[in-house]
Design a protein around this motif. Sequence first.
Motif, PDB file in Angstrom:
ATOM      1  N   UNK A 164       4.976  -3.356  13.432  1.00 12.73           N
ATOM      2  CA  UNK A 164       3.666  -2.699  13.349  1.00 12.73           C
ATOM      3  C   UNK A 164       3.240  -2.470  11.905  1.00 12.73           C
ATOM      4  N   UNK A 165       4.214  -2.116  11.052  1.00 14.44           N
ATOM      5  CA  UNK A 165       3.860  -1.846   9.657  1.00 14.44           C
ATOM      6  C   UNK A 165       5.051  -2.048   8.734  1.00 14.44           C
ATOM      7  N   UNK A 166       4.733  -2.512   7.526  1.00 19.49           N
ATOM      8  CA  UNK A 166       5.704  -2.522   6.432  1.00 19.49           C
ATOM      9  C   UNK A 166       5.504  -1.231   5.657  1.00 19.49           C
ATOM     10  N   UNK A 167       6.601  -0.500   5.402  1.00 22.11           N
ATOM     11  CA  UNK A 167       6.548   0.677   4.537  1.00 22.11           C
ATOM     12  C   UNK A 167       7.153   0.284   3.198  1.00 22.11           C
ATOM     13  N   UNK A 168       6.309   0.222   2.158  1.00 21.49           N
ATOM     14  CA  UNK A 168       6.754  -0.186   0.835  1.00 21.49           C
ATOM     15  C   UNK A 168       7.020   1.031  -0.040  1.00 21.49           C
ATOM     16  N   UNK A 169       8.105   0.969  -0.813  1.00 26.68           N
ATOM     17  CA  UNK A 169       8.487   2.082  -1.671  1.00 26.68           C
ATOM     18  C   UNK A 169       7.946   1.850  -3.080  1.00 26.68           C
ATOM     19  N   UNK A 217       2.100   0.575   4.723  1.00 27.66           N
ATOM     20  CA  UNK A 217       2.141   2.028   4.492  1.00 27.66           C
ATOM     21  C   UNK A 217       2.822   2.287   3.151  1.00 27.66           C
ATOM     22  N   UNK A 218       2.147   3.015   2.234  1.00 28.32           N
ATOM     23  CA  UNK A 218       2.814   3.343   0.971  1.00 28.32           C
ATOM     24  C   UNK A 218       3.706   4.582   1.083  1.00 28.32           C
ATOM     25  N   UNK A 219       4.911   4.469   0.540  1.00 30.92           N
ATOM     26  CA  UNK A 219       5.779   5.635   0.342  1.00 30.92           C
ATOM     27  C   UNK A 219       5.789   5.874  -1.156  1.00 30.92           C
ATOM     28  N   UNK A 220       5.203   7.037  -1.566  1.00 30.01           N
ATOM     29  CA  UNK A 220       4.936   7.235  -2.988  1.00 30.01           C
ATOM     30  C   UNK A 220       5.747   8.366  -3.594  1.00 30.01           C
ATOM     31  N   UNK A 221       5.863   8.334  -4.918  1.00 33.36           N
ATOM     32  CA  UNK A 221       6.509   9.430  -5.646  1.00 33.36           C
ATOM     33  C   UNK A 221       5.700  10.707  -5.416  1.00 33.36           C
ATOM     34  N   UNK A 222       6.366  11.847  -5.566  1.00 33.69           N
ATOM     35  CA  UNK A 222       5.778  13.158  -5.267  1.00 33.69           C
ATOM     36  C   UNK A 222       4.417  13.372  -5.948  1.00 33.69           C
ATOM     37  N   UNK A 223       3.450  13.881  -5.156  1.00 35.31           N
ATOM     38  CA  UNK A 223       2.166  14.305  -5.713  1.00 35.31           C
ATOM     39  C   UNK A 223       1.119  13.226  -5.870  1.00 35.31           C
TER      40      UNK A 223
END
Length: 176
Positions: free
Chosen positions: A51-56, A76-82
């Motif tokens: 369904x989705x790729x979650x990239x770091x 889906x982006x997984x991002x650094x804090x803030x």
Amino acid sequence: MHDLKKLIRTIPDYPKPGIMFRDVTTLLGDAQGFKAAIARMAEPYRTEPVDAVAGIEARGFILGGAIADRLGCAFIPMRKKGRLPWKTIGQEYTLEYGVDTIEIHEDAIDADERILIVDDLIATGGTAEAAVKLARRLGGHVIGAAFIIDLPELGGRKLIEAMGVNCHVLMAFEGH
Ligand code: AMP
């Protein structure tokens, strides 16, 4: 595989003494190499629903976006804090060189969505572990994790596979 490995630049003692930094910008900067890396990373997932790729962040965005396009799924982006603008959940993790938090939008994943985690490199596995936890906390089903590079001596792949997530890597380097 050998040709792609030659496209990785190794920078000793960056960002601190004792670290051999495996720089993928030289691979990304080679049109054939970049294309081949994306094709090989996506290959095992072409026959199962994703369904989705979650990239770091940040190198996982470059690879993950291209892989999502190839698989015909969402990104889906997984991002650094803030850094994400909407409501987030966060997960702390220990890097090979420091401590950090990654965040995801709390509405980024629907229950039971099939998620593929993507980053450039797995070392201790701390970052990928946090990514798996974030996806699972939102009800996602993590169907795999794909990386260009594995550093087997640091045990990250074993850690992630012990969480029940198969890892797909294109190459391995000895040492840290
Ligand atoms: P880890 O959480 O220890 O598995 O570290 C993986 C993350 O840190 C990835 O996002 C990598 O881009 C980065 N990283 C860790 N070690 C290295 C290294 N030796 N060379 C390049 N990037 C690294």
